[in-house]
Design a protein around this motif. Structure first.
Motif, short mmCIF file in Angstrom:
data_model
loop_
_atom_site.label_atom_id
_atom_site.label_comp_id
_atom_site.label_asym_id
_atom_site.label_seq_id
_atom_site.Cartn_x
_atom_site.Cartn_y
_atom_site.Cartn_z
N LEU A 131 0.84 -1.18 0.00
CA LEU A 131 0.00 0.00 0.00
C LEU A 131 0.88 1.24 0.00
CD1 LEU A 131 -2.94 -0.94 2.38
CD2 LEU A 131 -2.78 -1.10 -0.08
N LYS A 139 -2.99 3.29 5.47
CA LYS A 139 -2.37 2.12 4.82
C LYS A 139 -2.38 0.90 5.75
CE LYS A 139 1.54 4.32 4.22
NZ LYS A 139 1.16 5.60 4.84
N THR A 140 -1.84 1.08 6.96
CA THR A 140 -1.74 -0.05 7.88
C THR A 140 -3.13 -0.49 8.35
OG1 THR A 140 0.31 1.00 8.63
CG2 THR A 140 -0.44 -0.90 9.86
N CYS A 143 -4.57 -2.80 5.80
CA CYS A 143 -4.00 -4.14 5.93
C CYS A 143 -4.64 -4.89 7.09
CB CYS A 143 -2.48 -4.04 6.13
SG CYS A 143 -1.57 -3.49 4.67
N ASN A 185 5.16 -3.86 7.52
CA ASN A 185 4.85 -2.43 7.63
C ASN A 185 6.14 -1.62 7.49
OD1 ASN A 185 2.92 -0.36 8.05
ND2 ASN A 185 3.66 -0.10 10.15
N THR A 223 3.62 -1.59 3.51
CA THR A 223 3.24 -0.18 3.33
C THR A 223 4.49 0.64 3.07
OG1 THR A 223 3.48 0.43 5.67
CG2 THR A 223 1.35 -0.48 4.99
N ASP A 255 2.18 -2.32 -6.16
CA ASP A 255 1.70 -1.11 -5.48
C ASP A 255 0.20 -0.93 -5.62
OD1 ASP A 255 2.64 -0.77 -8.20
OD2 ASP A 255 2.01 1.32 -8.03
#
Length: 727
Positions: A131, A139-140, A143, A185, A223, A255
């Protein structure tokens, strides 16, 4: 006696030699102190890279011997999103709501793409999804949401210790079981290791894992910020170092863009959800008309920025120090002592007196105070390898770092910055990264000092960078000295560079000796490199002479006379006659000697041809990358803005406004956006051409003024003084 002389504690050293529970030294400097003393007593020369390699291997062995219990942890066992580095949200003042730890999730287009990858993995196909988005864009969290859709039978592993890349490399070597989610991450921490090739090794291992049907299915979730993605995936210019070929291949097509703001449909969904979650309502109200940056607000970013900008002088100085260290290349985790020295350097004596004796503690407490349920501008972290009495460590908020870096882009840190770095930073990749940032900003002399420090600590790549700087600054002797030291220490890649520097300085005999020695060890790259240098000086005779000696010590002109000629048969006969007369042997004996030498020559010719093919392949790849880079640059925002600034500078020069042009150039240099060659053009057009070469070769001082000629001796002296040496 040795322990006392080293300045180390008996407790520390005895722990290394404990019979029951021996400990590996955590600081390579401590180990080197003891090794240096014992080596001097034994009248032997110790080589620091050798001992650092042993230390690295010992640490790796300990990691490898540690059971990887995390690999056996089921996805459903991960019930705490914050353990996987999901940002905490703002808190709410509405007490009537019984709110979960995370706000209600608002789906966006990237969630569908991420779910598709997870579904394909669950059905047996290994997948990687990274991401890509700015700080605090969700982003995280995205996920984490897709993790809830992974089958219960899957495991999850989040490698972080002793470092992200080391932890992942060890488990890749051990073998990662199928049906595992790798939670990476901040993926750049695993793939981008400037001081070593570990990141590339990790990338290669992950590529092999993804393409091996027997190893899967595996799902890699990661990420990244766009700037990290660009640094890793951007193709280098022709002839430039390619540090990330494996990582670039791994990331290609993986991506998934996470936008900074919410579009219309997600906003409509948010309006429904915020009826039951006041945190969403507050985010919507606060960001309405401001590009709907919902996730950034939820992560407490505005409160962090407000605390930073409105804080007392000491607190602002500490946060500014953290921002400057990060934008110049320091790792995310920063030691307290380094922050204090940096911030103190930014304050004058009167300001320090007014702040009082306890200003550091008060300022840190202020910056650490949580903001609406999330951390303050700084957060305290535990050192990866904890030791008794170790320095405390801090990390700056992502959002504060990003906004602060943009605001301070054209500002240089205090003038003591390079000296503070020399005194406090020993990590090779950080020294190299900061040195590169200084060079990008025209502070070449300061960059050279950091490269020298890293080189002396065993970083060959920094030594090569320093040698290139010295060579361009016309200190050819200094460049040779630096590369020769690495060559003598056993670096296999230094011979190629050393040959070039020696040739340009006219030391042909030593060039010949190195080429012969290296090919005997199976390395023809120095000889091939010599050909390039000779060709650039239209000096084929020197290369032909040395190549002949490399191929045959008995008959140096054998290759040119027979093997490379068109009329080989007649030349062979004539050469045999000459050998017969010279050695006073029969014609048959001469031919036997020649045949034996030709046979001995063949493996060397194969080595040379292989090295040449490798060189041609690298040139072809570099050319392709250059074309790709040109195409990418046409749409790159940074590139477009740089072109605009350069055009403005050119317009000012054409109109004769050299003072304003110089101001723009200085700002561009301080940002690392433009190079010293732009300043050269200005100087040549403003009747200062006698100083033109000085700017390009020797750079600027900290205040931006031209600096006079300097050499390795000056760099070494300045570094010596910075490290506390005598004048």
């Amino acid at each position: 006696m040795a322990v006392q002389a080293s300045g180390l504690s008996k407790q520390t050293v005895s722990g290394w030699f404990s019979q029951k529970h021996p400990r590996v030294p955590k600081n390579p400097d401590d180990l080197w102190k003891l090794v240096s003393i014992y080596s001097s007593w034994a009248n032997e020369r110790a080589r620091r890279p050798y001992w650092e390699k042993l230390l690295e291997c010992a640490n790796a062995a300990i990691i490898a011997a540690t059971p990887s219990k995390a690999l056996d942890q089921r996805v459903r066992d991960w019930t705490d999103p914050f353990a996987l580095e999901v940002h905490r949200s703002i808190s709410s003042r509405e007490r009537q709501f019984d709110l979960p730890s995370l706000p209600a999730y608002v789906r966006r287009p990237h969630d569908g793409l991420l779910e598709d990858a997870a579904l394909e993995a669950a059905n047996g196909a290994s997948r990687i999804s990274i991401l890509l988005g700015e700080s605090s864009t969700g982003k995280t969290r995205a996920c984490w949401e897709v993790l809830q859709k992974i089958p219960d039978s899957w495991n999850l592993w989040h490698p972080i210790s002793p470092s992200h890349a080391e932890a992942l490399a060890v488990v890749i070597d051990k073998g990662i079981p199928p049906r595992t989610v790798l939670w990476l991450n901040e993926t750049q921490l695993y793939l981008d290791t400037p001081a070593s090739s570990l990141g590339e090794r990790v990338a290669a291992g992950l590529r092999e894992l993804l393409r091996d049907p027997k190893a899967g299915p595996i799902l890699i979730l990661g990420t990244m910020w766009p700037k990290h993605w660009g640094r890793i995936t951007r193709c280098p210019a022709a002839g430039g170092d390619d540090r990330h070929p494996q990582a670039r291949s791994l990331l290609a097509g993986s991506d998934i863009l996470v936008p900074s703001s919410f579009l219309r449909e997600p906003l409509e969904n948010l309006k429904e959800l915020m009826k039951a979650d006041p945190r969403l309502a507050e985010a919507y109200k606060s960001t309405k008309g401001k590009k709907a940056r919902i996730t950034q607000f939820l992560a407490g970013a505005p409160a962090q920025m407000e605390r930073y900008l409105n804080g007392p002088q000491g607190a602002r100085a500490i946060v500014d120090a953290a921002i400057d260290l990060r934008r110049f290349g320091h790792a995310p985790i920063i030691r307290e002592s380094l922050l204090v020295e940096m911030s103190s350097a930014a304050l004058d004596l009167d300001e320090l007196i007014l702040l009082g004796d306890n200003w550091v503690g008060e300022s840190l407490e202020y910056t650490l105070t949580p903001c609406k349920g999330v951390s303050g501008p700084l957060s305290r972290v535990s050192p990866i390898l904890d030791t008794a009495g170790s320095d405390r460590h801090y990390r700056i908020s992502d959002y504060v770092e990003q906004v602060g870096s943009a605001a301070r882009a054209s500002l240089l840190p205090p003038s003591d910055f390079p000296y503070i770095v020399l005194q406090n930073v020993n990590e090779l990749e950080q020294l190299r990264a900061i040195a590169s940032s200084l060079a990008d900003r025209g502070r070449i002399f300061h960059a050279a000092q950091l490269y020298l420090r890293a080189s002396e600590l065993g970083d060959y790549e920094s030594g090569f960078k320093l040698a290139d700087i010295l060579d361009f600054a016309k200190d050819h002797v200094g460049a040779i000295e630096v590369v020769r030291r690495h060559h003598d220490a056993g670096d296999p890649g230094s011979a190629k560079k050393l040959v070039g520097y020696l040739y340009e300085s006219g030391q042909i005999i030593e060039v010949e000796e190195i080429c012969i020695k290296e090919i005997e060890h199976g390395d023809a790259r120095p000889l091939v490199s010599l050909r390039e240098f000779c060709d650039s000086y239209d000096d084929s005779a020197t290369h032909q002479h040395i190549e002949g000696k490399v191929l045959s010590r008995k008959f140096p002109d054998l290759y040119s006379r027979i093997c490379s000629s068109e009329d080989r048969i007649s030349n062979y006969v004539q050469f045999a006659i000459e050998v017969s007369r010279q050695l006073k042997v029969s014609q048959d004996e001469a031919e036997s000697l020649i045949d034996a030498e030709i046979e001995a020559m063949m493996p060397r010719l194969h080595l040379i041809n292989g090295a040449m093919e490798e060189e041609v392949g690298e040139l072809r790849t570099a050319t392709e990358r250059l074309h790709l880079l040109v195409e990418e640059g046409k749409s790159d925002i940074f590139h477009i803005e740089t072109v605009r600034i350069l055009q403005r500078i050119e317009d000012l020069q054409n109109s004769g406004d050299f003072a304003e042009a110089r101001n723009l150039i200085d700002n561009g240099l301080n940002c690392g956006r433009i190079g010293l060659e732009v300043l050269d053009v200005l100087l040549s057009e403003s009747d200062s051409s006698h100083l033109e070469e000085s700017a390009l070769r020797f750079g600027l001082d900290w205040e931006g003024d031209l600096i006079g000629p300097w050499a390795l001796a000056d760099v070494r002296h300045a570094c010596h003084l910075a490290l506390g040496g005598d004048e």
